[in-house]
Design a protein around this motif. Structure first.
Motif: not given
Length: 106
Positions: A50-76
């Motif tokens: 929601i915050a990224a969208k309010s900044l006008g971002w259409a997307s964002f990138r991140l460097a995931a902690d390896p154990p958190a990769e599955e979480f981010y995949l579930k988030m889309g």
């Protein structure tokens, strides 16, 4: 922007958005370890979107902690490669991208 998530005055986690070079980034998203798998990460991620969208971002990138990769995949998010850790130069982290759209907003 940085947002701290607390419950009754106890910090549960936080996120930070930042543009680094030309890349919009979810630069931090952390949850207290004892609060993982209780839905707080999902809530915090949704607030970050929601915050990224309010900044006008259409997307964002991140460097995931390896154990958190599955979480981010579930988030889309999707993995787009690897990126070198800024803290441990010999560690490669999953480089991920999240596209903000109604279809993948959880």
């Amino acid at each position: 922007p940085v947002s701290v998530f607390d419950q009754e005055g106890v910090v549960i986690g936080f996120f930070a958005l930042e543009t680094i070079g030309s890349e919009n980034r979810l630069d931090h998203l952390w949850i207290e370890p004892e609060r993982i798998r209780q839905g707080f990460g999902r809530q915090l991620f949704q607030e970050a979107v929601i915050a990224a969208k309010s900044l006008g971002w259409a997307s964002f990138r991140l460097a995931a902690d390896p154990p958190a990769e599955e979480f981010y995949l579930k988030m889309g998010a999707r993995r787009i490669g690897d990126v070198q850790s800024r803290i441990k130069p010999d560690l490669l982290l999953p480089h991920m991208e999240y596209v903000i759209s109604p279809e993948n907003f959880h």
